[in-house]
Motif scaffolding. Sequence first.
Motif, short mmCIF file in Angstrom:
data_model
loop_
_atom_site.label_atom_id
_atom_site.label_comp_id
_atom_site.label_asym_id
_atom_site.label_seq_id
_atom_site.Cartn_x
_atom_site.Cartn_y
_atom_site.Cartn_z
N ILE B 90 -41.86 60.52 -16.62
CA ILE B 90 -42.27 59.15 -16.91
C ILE B 90 -42.40 58.44 -15.59
CG2 ILE B 90 -41.77 57.08 -18.23
CD1 ILE B 90 -39.88 58.71 -19.90
N LYS B 91 -43.59 58.49 -15.04
CA LYS B 91 -43.86 57.78 -13.80
C LYS B 91 -45.27 57.24 -13.91
CE LYS B 91 -41.46 60.71 -10.44
NZ LYS B 91 -40.19 60.07 -10.14
N GLU B 92 -45.52 56.21 -13.18
CA GLU B 92 -46.89 55.73 -13.11
C GLU B 92 -47.77 56.76 -12.44
OE1 GLU B 92 -46.60 50.89 -12.72
OE2 GLU B 92 -47.51 52.07 -11.13
N VAL B 93 -48.94 57.00 -13.02
CA VAL B 93 -49.93 57.89 -12.41
C VAL B 93 -51.10 57.02 -11.98
CG1 VAL B 93 -51.43 59.87 -12.69
CG2 VAL B 93 -49.23 59.79 -13.87
N ALA B 94 -51.34 56.99 -10.69
CA ALA B 94 -52.38 56.11 -10.16
C ALA B 94 -53.52 56.92 -9.59
CB ALA B 94 -51.80 55.21 -9.07
#
Lengths: 253, 253
Positions: B90-94
């Motif tokens: 669960i991490k931001e994917v940019a």
Amino acid sequence: MSGAAQPAIILVEPQMGENIGAAARAMLNFGLTDLRLVNPRDGWPNDRAVAMASGARIVLENTRVFETTEAAIADLNHVFATTARPRDVIKEVATPKAAAIELRKKAGHGARTGILFGKESVGLSREDVALADAIISVPLNPDFSSINLAQAVLLVGYEWFQAADDTPPVKILNEERPANKAELSHLFERIERELDARGYFDPIQQRKHVILRNMRNMFQRLGLMESDVRAFQGIIKGLTMKLKDRKDDGDPS
Amino acid sequence: MSGAAQPAIILVEPQMGENIGAAARAMLNFGLTDLRLVNPRDGWPNDRAVAMASGARIVLENTRVFETTEAAIADLNHVFATTARPRDVIKEVATPKAAAIELRKKAGHGARTGILFGKESVGLSREDVALADAIISVPLNPDFSSINLAQAVLLVGYEWFQAADDTPPVKILNEERPANKAELSHLFERIERELDARGYFDPIQQRKHVILRNMRNMFQRLGLMESDVRAFQGIIKGLTMKLKDRKDDGDPS
């Protein structure tokens, strides 16, 4: 993506097979497959190109070789020339991004498009630039603007791909439900209860209220997901267990 | 452009000197000069890297080598991990573009930033990804998404360079300092140590590794400030104190 809709990549007099292979790989990374070579120095096919293409062989197998730049672009309607130092020509100079949008637009109108890249040592000749409708110039560090041929192909391909790509700029993987306020309150009350039971606040009773408010502010700000709250509950459970070498203390868990 | 304002480029266990050199060249093309290597396979310095750097020697001369990823990012506040296939975190994917804007913003607030790149063959390990705050994933042709290491560095550097014009010249004054990676590691190691001392993992030994990685991922994601880390240290201290009604258990605090 049909072949007609994508720009042809035309390498004019490329010198190193490695760069042709790396360019092919970069092309396929962005779905480009129409590679054309004008007078490659070391002939064609080229083993070093194959070695560097890393699985992008299909691009090399379909590569066409021409004797002149004019012949290589004969079937195209709109052509960009890439150059680091646009010189005394009156032509539009676009960033890769602006060019990508233009390429998509032209293709949408049925035009066949292409992008010219010059040889590693000196880039495109003025004669080659004169064949193009417009120029692409990559914004680079002015103190170090020597860019590798395959890197230039990569950037142009990247922007072309981006111009149609609908990847959201930022997304969260496997996004779960954010914790609700009841879950946060339970978590927080548990921390407070456990700290109280251990006398944590005894020496700092006067500041207990402020400390707890700051803690609560912090937890609110962290944007915890529901699974995060469960993780914290697990951590609290673990931290409040009795030490392994104190099994005799009779602490009921 | 000051060194502190630009992201460090961290290559974790790079295999080929050529790629280190090409990455250095790509960095300098966009004004990046802080290159860090974690356990380069062929040692350091590396002649093949110099040959491929094409005038970007200055980057190689200032390159620092570390034994662990943690050591390489210890002084940084905000770290991105590049990965082609973000998996179950669960991490931001940019995108590189969104990440570049974020990097500029963080730097404007005084944070030191960095970007992790994995080894050529398999990319970053899950453990390395767990050290990062967020993920960068380059939108690529799904049928051919194997991208060369230096190409990945190039794209991220390109977007970072491009983002400069959009950066609002706003600084937030008196904002607290984000926690750096060393502070987070200490916090995390303390939690792990305290949980271990209490036998928390004894019934779930097989999953300990995954649980710890998930916890670490969570803490990275929360965006803790330095004062938050201190708050958590206080909470841990309190939770691990002995219960007030167990004063006879002799637990030394």
